[in-house]
Design a protein around this motif. Structure first.
Motif, PDB file in Angstrom:
ATOM      1  N   GLU A 184      28.594  60.817  51.324  1.00 20.34           N
ATOM      2  CA  GLU A 184      29.798  61.481  51.818  1.00 20.34           C
ATOM      3  C   GLU A 184      29.824  62.946  51.368  1.00 20.34           C
ATOM      4  O   GLU A 184      30.120  63.836  52.163  1.00 20.34           O
ATOM      5  CB  GLU A 184      31.024  60.749  51.275  1.00 20.34           C
ATOM      6  N   GLN A 185      29.465  63.160  50.112  1.00 13.89           N
ATOM      7  CA  GLN A 185      29.506  64.535  49.595  1.00 13.89           C
ATOM      8  C   GLN A 185      28.482  65.447  50.280  1.00 13.89           C
ATOM      9  O   GLN A 185      28.732  66.645  50.412  1.00 13.89           O
ATOM     10  CB  GLN A 185      29.264  64.546  48.078  1.00 13.89           C
ATOM     11  N   ILE A 186      27.364  64.866  50.710  1.00 13.22           N
ATOM     12  CA  ILE A 186      26.371  65.732  51.374  1.00 13.22           C
ATOM     13  C   ILE A 186      26.597  65.771  52.890  1.00 13.22           C
ATOM     14  O   ILE A 186      25.787  66.338  53.624  1.00 13.22           O
ATOM     15  CB  ILE A 186      24.912  65.309  51.039  1.00 13.22           C
ATOM     16  N   GLY A 187      27.707  65.164  53.339  1.00 12.22           N
ATOM     17  CA  GLY A 187      28.067  65.297  54.753  1.00 12.22           C
ATOM     18  C   GLY A 187      27.684  64.112  55.620  1.00 12.22           C
ATOM     19  O   GLY A 187      27.748  64.183  56.847  1.00 12.22           O
ATOM     20  N   LEU A 188      27.270  62.999  54.978  1.00  5.52           N
ATOM     21  CA  LEU A 188      26.865  61.820  55.750  1.00  5.52           C
ATOM     22  C   LEU A 188      27.693  60.598  55.353  1.00  5.52           C
ATOM     23  O   LEU A 188      27.164  59.540  55.024  1.00  5.52           O
ATOM     24  CB  LEU A 188      25.374  61.538  55.549  1.00  5.52           C
ATOM     25  N   GLY A 189      29.006  60.779  55.380  1.00  7.65           N
ATOM     26  CA  GLY A 189      29.911  59.676  55.064  1.00  7.65           C
ATOM     27  C   GLY A 189      29.739  58.520  56.031  1.00  7.65           C
ATOM     28  O   GLY A 189      29.186  58.678  57.121  1.00  7.65           O
ATOM     29  N   PHE A 190      30.206  57.346  55.613  1.00  5.59           N
ATOM     30  CA  PHE A 190      30.073  56.154  56.436  1.00  5.59           C
ATOM     31  C   PHE A 190      30.681  56.325  57.815  1.00  5.59           C
ATOM     32  O   PHE A 190      30.173  55.778  58.796  1.00  5.59           O
ATOM     33  CB  PHE A 190      30.709  54.948  55.730  1.00  5.59           C
ATOM     34  N   ASP A 191      31.775  57.083  57.882  1.00  2.76           N
ATOM     35  CA  ASP A 191      32.394  57.324  59.186  1.00  2.76           C
ATOM     36  C   ASP A 191      31.406  58.050  60.101  1.00  2.76           C
ATOM     37  O   ASP A 191      31.242  57.689  61.272  1.00  2.76           O
ATOM     38  CB  ASP A 191      33.696  58.106  59.012  1.00  2.76           C
ATOM     39  N   VAL A 192      30.708  59.040  59.549  1.00  3.09           N
ATOM     40  CA  VAL A 192      29.719  59.799  60.326  1.00  3.09           C
ATOM     41  C   VAL A 192      28.593  58.877  60.803  1.00  3.09           C
ATOM     42  O   VAL A 192      28.195  58.900  61.973  1.00  3.09           O
ATOM     43  CB  VAL A 192      29.126  60.944  59.467  1.00  3.09           C
ATOM     44  N   ILE A 193      28.084  58.049  59.877  1.00  2.00           N
ATOM     45  CA  ILE A 193      26.958  57.184  60.208  1.00  2.00           C
ATOM     46  C   ILE A 193      27.382  56.091  61.195  1.00  2.00           C
ATOM     47  O   ILE A 193      26.692  55.807  62.174  1.00  2.00           O
ATOM     48  CB  ILE A 193      26.366  56.564  58.910  1.00  2.00           C
ATOM     49  N   GLU A 194      28.562  55.511  60.956  1.00  2.00           N
ATOM     50  CA  GLU A 194      29.000  54.397  61.797  1.00  2.00           C
ATOM     51  C   GLU A 194      29.447  54.838  63.185  1.00  2.00           C
ATOM     52  O   GLU A 194      29.299  54.095  64.147  1.00  2.00           O
ATOM     53  CB  GLU A 194      30.118  53.620  61.097  1.00  2.00           C
ATOM     54  N   GLU A 195      29.976  56.053  63.291  1.00  2.00           N
ATOM     55  CA  GLU A 195      30.414  56.487  64.628  1.00  2.00           C
ATOM     56  C   GLU A 195      29.197  56.706  65.534  1.00  2.00           C
ATOM     57  O   GLU A 195      29.346  56.805  66.750  1.00  2.00           O
ATOM     58  CB  GLU A 195      31.305  57.732  64.539  1.00  2.00           C
ATOM     59  N   ARG A 196      28.023  56.754  64.931  1.00  2.00           N
ATOM     60  CA  ARG A 196      26.790  56.821  65.725  1.00  2.00           C
ATOM     61  C   ARG A 196      26.190  55.440  65.948  1.00  2.00           C
ATOM     62  O   ARG A 196      25.100  55.318  66.500  1.00  2.00           O
ATOM     63  CB  ARG A 196      25.763  57.688  64.994  1.00  2.00           C
ATOM     64  N   GLY A 197      26.894  54.433  65.479  1.00  2.00           N
ATOM     65  CA  GLY A 197      26.400  53.075  65.680  1.00  2.00           C
ATOM     66  C   GLY A 197      25.202  52.742  64.819  1.00  2.00           C
ATOM     67  O   GLY A 197      24.326  51.968  65.208  1.00  2.00           O
ATOM     68  N   LEU A 198      25.164  53.311  63.614  1.00  2.30           N
ATOM     69  CA  LEU A 198      24.023  53.077  62.723  1.00  2.30           C
ATOM     70  C   LEU A 198      24.448  52.357  61.441  1.00  2.30           C
ATOM     71  O   LEU A 198      25.568  52.528  60.965  1.00  2.30           O
ATOM     72  CB  LEU A 198      23.370  54.414  62.334  1.00  2.30           C
ATOM     73  N   TYR A 199      23.540  51.571  60.912  1.00  3.85           N
ATOM     74  CA  TYR A 199      23.638  51.012  59.568  1.00  3.85           C
ATOM     75  C   TYR A 199      22.438  51.528  58.768  1.00  3.85           C
ATOM     76  O   TYR A 199      21.419  51.892  59.352  1.00  3.85           O
ATOM     77  CB  TYR A 199      23.502  49.475  59.591  1.00  3.85           C
ATOM     78  N   SER A 200      22.572  51.485  57.454  1.00  4.38           N
ATOM     79  CA  SER A 200      21.419  51.790  56.612  1.00  4.38           C
ATOM     80  C   SER A 200      21.212  50.638  55.633  1.00  4.38           C
ATOM     81  O   SER A 200      21.615  50.714  54.471  1.00  4.38           O
ATOM     82  CB  SER A 200      21.643  53.115  55.872  1.00  4.38           C
ATOM     83  N   PRO A 201      20.627  49.545  56.108  1.00  4.11           N
ATOM     84  CA  PRO A 201      20.512  48.351  55.262  1.00  4.11           C
ATOM     85  C   PRO A 201      19.607  48.577  54.049  1.00  4.11           C
ATOM     86  O   PRO A 201      18.775  49.482  54.034  1.00  4.11           O
ATOM     87  CB  PRO A 201      19.902  47.292  56.185  1.00  4.11           C
ATOM     88  N   VAL A 202      19.833  47.744  53.068  1.00  6.13           N
ATOM     89  CA  VAL A 202      19.066  47.805  51.829  1.00  6.13           C
ATOM     90  C   VAL A 202      17.811  46.948  51.986  1.00  6.13           C
ATOM     91  O   VAL A 202      17.893  45.748  52.229  1.00  6.13           O
ATOM     92  CB  VAL A 202      19.918  47.299  50.653  1.00  6.13           C
ATOM     93  N   LEU A 203      16.647  47.565  51.844  1.00  7.46           N
ATOM     94  CA  LEU A 203      15.380  46.829  51.940  1.00  7.46           C
ATOM     95  C   LEU A 203      14.938  46.294  50.587  1.00  7.46           C
ATOM     96  O   LEU A 203      14.197  45.324  50.508  1.00  7.46           O
ATOM     97  CB  LEU A 203      14.284  47.738  52.502  1.00  7.46           C
ATOM     98  N   GLY A 204      15.390  46.968  49.538  1.00 12.88           N
ATOM     99  CA  GLY A 204      15.020  46.522  48.200  1.00 12.88           C
ATOM    100  C   GLY A 204      15.871  47.231  47.165  1.00 12.88           C
ATOM    101  O   GLY A 204      16.410  48.311  47.427  1.00 12.88           O
ATOM    102  N   VAL A 205      16.035  46.588  46.031  1.00 13.00           N
ATOM    103  CA  VAL A 205      16.723  47.222  44.902  1.00 13.00           C
ATOM    104  C   VAL A 205      15.986  46.884  43.622  1.00 13.00           C
ATOM    105  O   VAL A 205      15.305  45.852  43.526  1.00 13.00           O
ATOM    106  CB  VAL A 205      18.182  46.738  44.711  1.00 13.00           C
ATOM    107  N   SER A 206      16.133  47.752  42.639  1.00 13.76           N
ATOM    108  CA  SER A 206      15.662  47.406  41.301  1.00 13.76           C
ATOM    109  C   SER A 206      16.532  48.113  40.284  1.00 13.76           C
ATOM    110  O   SER A 206      17.157  49.140  40.577  1.00 13.76           O
ATOM    111  CB  SER A 206      14.197  47.790  41.114  1.00 13.76           C
TER     112      SER A 206
END
Lengths: 154, 154, 154, 154
Positions: free
Chosen positions: B51-73
């Motif tokens: 959000e702070q760098i300008g890519l808040g969830f509203d921005v991403i979702e209004e384009r119909g995109l998700y950013s799923p998690v492929l892995g965590v550690s």
């Protein structure tokens, strides 16, 4: 597949796979299980596994020991959805008496498709968080964990 | 340390560190924060960072995109306890338009001692889970993420 | 509305409303915040409230006391969604030195629309779960809680 | 007690009590299960119950319906601890085709001691959150829920 019997012998019979039914409260707004829950499923399966091989929490805690998590990782292959059963299969990948790595595979219980895999790293400490060597101080626990290291239960 | 100002400029001013107050319901019977919560804190900090760098969830979702998690550690260095503030500092470690790795450091907010570090891996998909290339289809998102790749916000 | 100032005086200044940003991991597959999280938000707001009136967990715990939850209830009026801020406003509804009821209102932080309301019931026990009377044994805690009983902080 | 058979007939045989094994990650620093989890257990038991009486989520969702939670309450009688099994027993306390109240008892699976009791209130809506009357529009669901209203499954 017969989910109840893997054929691997344990102190109490044969190893029974750990099955988790994905809960509604574990879903998120993508309508899949939120990724953080897999880390909790690893713990559920680990507790069950240790109990089955004779190292239940009661056994560990009555000796005044904890086995804290030093690290976790998970790779997500395909989504789990609400009300699906998954089988979580632990395996001691590494154990040297001081540190232990447990690996996990998460499979769809119907199709056996791989949903995720991961691992957790552990050490052993007293309840006031002082590290212990199982080999030195808790030889039976050491021998049990060593015996299961590298053994596939499924 | 002034927690409010890091000096790194964002579209909306300067980067503000993300602070999480450890909750009672996040503790476990070892009287420390349960390890699974750090994975959730990574997400909190990631949402805030994007959000702070300008890519808040509203921005991403209004384009119909998700950013799923492929892995965590996550690697746990020292315990966080109830009612302690931690700073979670994300950094885009890798980004090629298709995949992205974000690293995290979790610091005690008072002492800045490292509590944990970890990462999450992501791709970008449409809401029906079809992969997309940001470089090809969402150039402004691509350029924003590229600009922040490798940048320390704190 | 100025979210920072309510005008109600506390030992440390004036009462500051407790704000919670709804997290992604708190959503469920209906794309709203899962109802169980409100119970956790009540706890967050309660901890904050008690701290502001001079009864932080450190104060309570250094006396060897817990304040377990005897009951909770919540009525849901309208959904909270991901990334929305809510204000949670506690109020001591009842206190007699042995039992205490705290009420909560959950408001949207932008519109002040009521999202939910509820309450939690508590007693006071020693760390080995023996009930105590604050009036008899912890008079300063008793007087503080009595002073705030029925007081609207917002 | 034979946990598998209650004798109450369902469309698929006889009613099977819902058992939950208390998880490590559900504990808190008082070394008991955190109170918020009981609200989640109610949901687990509700999902299981509805499935057993022929109204599984698949049945409800394929009609484009949700059954949101309008309210919850829980009274805590005695603590549940890690690795204890509890039986959660739902019962439709009230149903009029538009609103429904389900009560729950949480019992220790070994001793049958009451750990907690509570209820959840529900209505029925379309996936875009418009209220529906089951009596008017979904007569078979209406009749099923009515038939189970007031019936003790255990």
């Amino acid at each position: 597949m017969d989910n109840n019997i893997t054929g691997v012998k344990t102190p109490n019979g044969v190893f029974k796979p750990y099955i988790h039914l994905a809960k509604y409260y574990e879903t998120d707004k993508m309508a899949v299980i939120h990724h953080s829950n897999y880390i909790r499923w690893f713990e559920e399966a680990r507790v069950d596994y240790l109990e089955q091989i004779g190292l239940g929490f009661d056994v560990i805690e009555e000796r005044g020991l904890y086995s804290p998590v030093l690290g976790v990782s998970c790779e997500y292959k395909s989504s789990v959805r609400f009300n699906e059963n998954v089988i979580i299969i632990p395996k001691i990948e590494f154990f040297n008496g001081i540190k232990m790595t447990i690996g996990y595979r998460v499979l769809d219980a119907d199709t056996l498709q791989l949903r995720a895999s991961g691992e957790s790293k552990h050490c052993f400490v007293t309840t006031d968080f002082k590290p212990v060597s199982l080999k030195k101080d808790y030889l039976d626990m050491y021998e049990t964990l060593l015996r299961w290291t590298g053994v596939d239960v499924m």
